[in-house]
Design a protein around this motif. Sequence first.
Motif, PDB file in Angstrom:
ATOM      1  N   ASN A  67     -38.443  -1.688   0.878  1.00 19.57           N
ATOM      2  CA  ASN A  67     -39.565  -1.947   1.797  1.00 19.57           C
ATOM      3  C   ASN A  67     -38.907  -1.947   3.450  1.00 19.57           C
ATOM      4  OD1 ASN A  67     -38.321  -4.275   1.572  1.00 19.57           O
ATOM      5  ND2 ASN A  67     -40.054  -5.321   0.601  1.00 19.57           N
ATOM      6  N   ASN A  68     -37.803  -1.293   3.589  1.00 19.00           N
ATOM      7  CA  ASN A  68     -37.331  -1.384   4.939  1.00 19.00           C
ATOM      8  C   ASN A  68     -37.106   0.153   5.207  1.00 19.00           C
ATOM      9  OD1 ASN A  68     -35.467  -1.305   6.720  1.00 19.00           O
ATOM     10  ND2 ASN A  68     -34.536  -2.994   6.122  1.00 19.00           N
ATOM     11  N   PRO A  69     -37.894   0.561   6.019  1.00 17.64           N
ATOM     12  CA  PRO A  69     -37.719   1.888   6.498  1.00 17.64           C
ATOM     13  C   PRO A  69     -36.643   2.303   7.077  1.00 17.64           C
ATOM     14  CG  PRO A  69     -39.419   0.644   7.914  1.00 17.64           C
ATOM     15  CD  PRO A  69     -39.176  -0.375   6.827  1.00 17.64           C
ATOM     16  N   GLU A  70     -35.937   1.334   8.152  1.00 16.82           N
ATOM     17  CA  GLU A  70     -34.927   1.956   8.790  1.00 16.82           C
ATOM     18  C   GLU A  70     -33.490   2.069   7.804  1.00 16.82           C
ATOM     19  OE1 GLU A  70     -34.650   2.935  11.759  1.00 16.82           O
ATOM     20  OE2 GLU A  70     -36.848   2.480  11.789  1.00 16.82           O
ATOM     21  N   LEU A  71     -33.469   1.140   6.802  1.00  9.44           N
ATOM     22  CA  LEU A  71     -32.547   1.127   5.710  1.00  9.44           C
ATOM     23  C   LEU A  71     -32.514   2.608   4.952  1.00  9.44           C
ATOM     24  CD1 LEU A  71     -30.284   0.243   3.829  1.00  9.44           C
ATOM     25  CD2 LEU A  71     -31.678  -1.354   3.010  1.00  9.44           C
ATOM     26  N   GLN A  72     -34.049   2.566   4.494  1.00 11.05           N
ATOM     27  CA  GLN A  72     -34.337   4.002   3.986  1.00 11.05           C
ATOM     28  C   GLN A  72     -33.906   5.375   4.537  1.00 11.05           C
ATOM     29  OE1 GLN A  72     -35.502   4.315   0.504  1.00 11.05           O
ATOM     30  NE2 GLN A  72     -34.813   6.500   0.890  1.00 11.05           N
ATOM     31  N   ARG A  73     -34.279   5.107   5.784  1.00  8.99           N
ATOM     32  CA  ARG A  73     -33.669   6.414   6.847  1.00  8.99           C
ATOM     33  C   ARG A  73     -32.208   6.747   6.844  1.00  8.99           C
ATOM     34  NH1 ARG A  73     -35.569   6.341  12.631  1.00  8.99           N
ATOM     35  NH2 ARG A  73     -34.845   8.511  12.330  1.00  8.99           N
ATOM     36  N   ILE A  74     -31.444   5.528   6.667  1.00 11.66           N
ATOM     37  CA  ILE A  74     -29.927   5.613   6.677  1.00 11.66           C
ATOM     38  C   ILE A  74     -29.640   6.157   5.485  1.00 11.66           C
ATOM     39  CG2 ILE A  74     -27.849   4.013   6.888  1.00 11.66           C
ATOM     40  CD1 ILE A  74     -29.137   2.213   8.831  1.00 11.66           C
ATOM     41  N   VAL A  75     -30.146   5.654   4.317  1.00  9.50           N
ATOM     42  CA  VAL A  75     -29.785   5.989   3.241  1.00  9.50           C
ATOM     43  C   VAL A  75     -30.183   7.554   2.969  1.00  9.50           C
ATOM     44  CG1 VAL A  75     -30.433   6.009   0.484  1.00  9.50           C
ATOM     45  CG2 VAL A  75     -30.225   3.964   1.850  1.00  9.50           C
ATOM     46  N   ASP A  76     -31.265   8.301   3.553  1.00  7.83           N
ATOM     47  CA  ASP A  76     -31.393   9.437   3.559  1.00  7.83           C
ATOM     48  C   ASP A  76     -30.486  10.262   4.180  1.00  7.83           C
ATOM     49  OD1 ASP A  76     -33.487   8.892   1.808  1.00  7.83           O
ATOM     50  OD2 ASP A  76     -35.031   9.014   3.522  1.00  7.83           O
ATOM     51  N   ALA A  77     -30.271   9.676   5.343  1.00  8.46           N
ATOM     52  CA  ALA A  77     -29.205  10.399   6.231  1.00  8.46           C
ATOM     53  C   ALA A  77     -27.810  10.606   5.934  1.00  8.46           C
ATOM     54  CB  ALA A  77     -28.929   9.513   7.646  1.00  8.46           C
ATOM     55  N   VAL A  78     -27.455   9.214   4.974  1.00  6.96           N
ATOM     56  CA  VAL A  78     -25.979   9.435   4.289  1.00  6.96           C
ATOM     57  C   VAL A  78     -25.905  10.565   3.261  1.00  6.96           C
ATOM     58  CG1 VAL A  78     -24.389   8.019   2.989  1.00  6.96           C
ATOM     59  CG2 VAL A  78     -25.348   7.013   4.999  1.00  6.96           C
ATOM     60  N   ARG A  79     -27.076  10.552   2.592  1.00  5.16           N
ATOM     61  CA  ARG A  79     -27.116  11.439   1.530  1.00  5.16           C
ATOM     62  C   ARG A  79     -27.028  12.797   1.882  1.00  5.16           C
ATOM     63  NH1 ARG A  79     -31.223   7.902  -2.114  1.00  5.16           N
ATOM     64  NH2 ARG A  79     -29.677   6.745  -3.045  1.00  5.16           N
ATOM     65  N   ALA A  80     -27.599  13.104   3.043  1.00  6.45           N
ATOM     66  CA  ALA A  80     -27.870  14.567   3.636  1.00  6.45           C
ATOM     67  C   ALA A  80     -26.355  14.778   4.242  1.00  6.45           C
ATOM     68  CB  ALA A  80     -29.132  14.757   4.573  1.00  6.45           C
ATOM     69  N   ARG A  81     -25.716  13.873   4.585  1.00  5.27           N
ATOM     70  CA  ARG A  81     -24.483  14.208   5.449  1.00  5.27           C
ATOM     71  C   ARG A  81     -23.029  14.033   4.573  1.00  5.27           C
ATOM     72  NH1 ARG A  81     -28.630  13.008   8.584  1.00  5.27           N
ATOM     73  NH2 ARG A  81     -28.559  14.020  10.906  1.00  5.27           N
ATOM     74  N   GLN A  82     -22.100  14.890   5.134  1.00  4.06           N
ATOM     75  CA  GLN A  82     -20.706  14.861   4.531  1.00  4.06           C
ATOM     76  C   GLN A  82     -19.787  13.909   5.145  1.00  4.06           C
ATOM     77  OE1 GLN A  82     -20.150  15.462   1.285  1.00  4.06           O
ATOM     78  NE2 GLN A  82     -18.134  15.229   1.420  1.00  4.06           N
ATOM     79  N   ARG A  83     -19.779  14.445   6.346  1.00  2.00           N
ATOM     80  CA  ARG A  83     -18.366  13.715   7.124  1.00  2.00           C
ATOM     81  C   ARG A  83     -18.978  12.450   8.104  1.00  2.00           C
ATOM     82  NH1 ARG A  83     -17.410  19.480   9.897  1.00  2.00           N
ATOM     83  NH2 ARG A  83     -19.506  19.075   9.915  1.00  2.00           N
ATOM     84  N   PHE A  84     -18.322  11.405   8.033  1.00  5.32           N
ATOM     85  CA  PHE A  84     -18.770  10.381   8.723  1.00  5.32           C
ATOM     86  C   PHE A  84     -17.461   9.693   9.531  1.00  5.32           C
ATOM     87  CE2 PHE A  84     -21.612  10.641   5.405  1.00  5.32           C
ATOM     88  CZ  PHE A  84     -22.742  10.445   5.953  1.00  5.32           C
ATOM     89  N   LEU A  85     -17.869   9.531  10.747  1.00  5.46           N
ATOM     90  CA  LEU A  85     -17.142   8.537  11.450  1.00  5.46           C
ATOM     91  C   LEU A  85     -17.513   7.169  11.669  1.00  5.46           C
ATOM     92  CD1 LEU A  85     -14.840   8.530  13.745  1.00  5.46           C
ATOM     93  CD2 LEU A  85     -16.729   9.407  15.359  1.00  5.46           C
ATOM     94  N   VAL A  86     -16.768   6.456  11.369  1.00  6.25           N
ATOM     95  CA  VAL A  86     -17.283   5.026  11.545  1.00  6.25           C
ATOM     96  C   VAL A  86     -16.429   4.162  12.583  1.00  6.25           C
ATOM     97  CG1 VAL A  86     -17.413   2.905  10.001  1.00  6.25           C
ATOM     98  CG2 VAL A  86     -17.571   4.856   8.776  1.00  6.25           C
ATOM     99  N   SER A  87     -17.228   3.345  13.381  1.00  2.87           N
ATOM    100  CA  SER A  87     -16.413   2.576  14.450  1.00  2.87           C
ATOM    101  C   SER A  87     -17.174   1.248  14.715  1.00  2.87           C
ATOM    102  CB  SER A  87     -16.479   3.321  15.902  1.00  2.87           C
ATOM    103  OG  SER A  87     -15.725   2.848  16.651  1.00  2.87           O
ATOM    104  N   SER A  88     -16.302   0.336  15.262  1.00  4.64           N
ATOM    105  CA  SER A  88     -16.988  -1.073  15.574  1.00  4.64           C
ATOM    106  C   SER A  88     -16.404  -1.666  16.923  1.00  4.64           C
ATOM    107  CB  SER A  88     -16.493  -1.926  14.381  1.00  4.64           C
ATOM    108  OG  SER A  88     -17.338  -3.097  14.718  1.00  4.64           O
ATOM    109  N   HIS A  89     -16.729  -2.863  17.154  1.00  2.00           N
ATOM    110  CA  HIS A  89     -16.197  -3.240  18.590  1.00  2.00           C
ATOM    111  C   HIS A  89     -14.991  -3.318  18.947  1.00  2.00           C
ATOM    112  CE1 HIS A  89     -15.888  -7.424  17.071  1.00  2.00           C
ATOM    113  NE2 HIS A  89     -17.079  -7.309  16.510  1.00  2.00           N
ATOM    114  N   ALA A  90     -14.582  -3.309  19.912  1.00  2.00           N
ATOM    115  CA  ALA A  90     -13.025  -3.455  20.276  1.00  2.00           C
ATOM    116  C   ALA A  90     -12.719  -5.042  20.012  1.00  2.00           C
ATOM    117  CB  ALA A  90     -13.048  -3.324  21.865  1.00  2.00           C
ATOM    118  N   ARG A  91     -11.407  -4.942  19.904  1.00  2.00           N
ATOM    119  CA  ARG A  91     -10.913  -6.390  19.039  1.00  2.00           C
ATOM    120  C   ARG A  91     -11.720  -6.621  18.012  1.00  2.00           C
ATOM    121  NH1 ARG A  91     -11.791 -10.482  21.680  1.00  2.00           N
ATOM    122  NH2 ARG A  91     -13.478  -9.577  22.771  1.00  2.00           N
TER     123      ARG A  91
END
Length: 325
Positions: free
Chosen positions: A2-26
């Motif tokens: 029941n979380n549309p944003e989470l569902q969109r992320i799941v769909d986006a991850v399933r549909a894609r192959q190469r991921f870059l992950v980043s987070s904040h400095a320090r």
Amino acid sequence: MNNPELQRIVDAVRARQRFLVSSHARPDGDSIGSQLAFAYAARALGKDVRIVNRDPASPPLMAFPGVSSIEIADSVSGDFDAAVIMECGDINRPGVAGLDRYFVINIDHHQGNTGYGAINWFEPTAAACGEMVFDLVNALGAPLTREIATHIYLAILTDTGSFHYSSISPRTFEICRQTLDAGVDPVAVARNVYDSNNMGRLKLFGAVLSAMQIDPSGRIAIVYLDHEMARAAGGTYEDTEGLINLPLTVKEIQSVVFFKQNEGEEYRVSMRSKGDIDIAAVARDFGGGGHRNAAGCTVTGPIDALQKTFLDKIEQAIDGRPADR
Ligand code: AMP
Ligand code: MN
């Protein structure tokens, strides 16, 4: 789901192959834990994942699985189908140039997130971004392996100030319970994070704490560190991780502000508070941000004037909060 944003992320991850992950400095335990939990889960689904951060993890975090494989760079290029940015209220927090060229998936729990992504999943009530990644791992149908569970537990342990902050909810413990079921050793995690001091770090703590000042009302601790003090004590700036929490162990102390010299009159300010005292509001007044009990910003000016300004603001935050609990 029941979380549309989470569902969109799941769909986006399933549909894609190469991921870059980043987070904040320090990066802190929540950024490292959230990034690696996602990376392990995505790899378990057959995805290619590279993690790129501007700064290395602090030495205590190096003990956790996969941390040594994180790439350190201040810009990114190359072919990626999406950039997953964790724990960042705005697109500049990573300090990594080029992220905005990709399909950005923004996963964060900071108040005031600017919604800079193509998908923006933002849950300010999550005690750690790692709680959100726990949901994402489940929603992706990835197994909760011991590595993933360890990173989620690490994220929660560190972002709640080892279960001290008011952001904790029953859900926090429910997730932790499940991570223990998945094989997390909470004693080993706590020892790695909190009990891996070196002598330089201990001496630096001593020097900084000896110079600590307390405001006239006895409720606010002011700590300060410059490059000269760090050199004299034989420690580094990275060694100060966690130091800010020590003054809060004094019963009367309600809030701590830590000024760390960057260069000249530029200071990085870290703040902590207890209970209802909203220190993030103070940080936001100076262009920073964070959470109610842990926040920060960067400011420039003569240190005496800065200290007075912050003391005034923090006193207002203490006196202006809802009735004491
Ligand atoms: P720190 O004192 O560096 O441990 O930061 C405490 C919390 O405040 C973390 O959740 C940070 O993400 C947040 N924070 C620190 N500095 C900033 C900033 N300049 N802008 C936004 N959030 C910040
Ligand atoms: Mn966090």
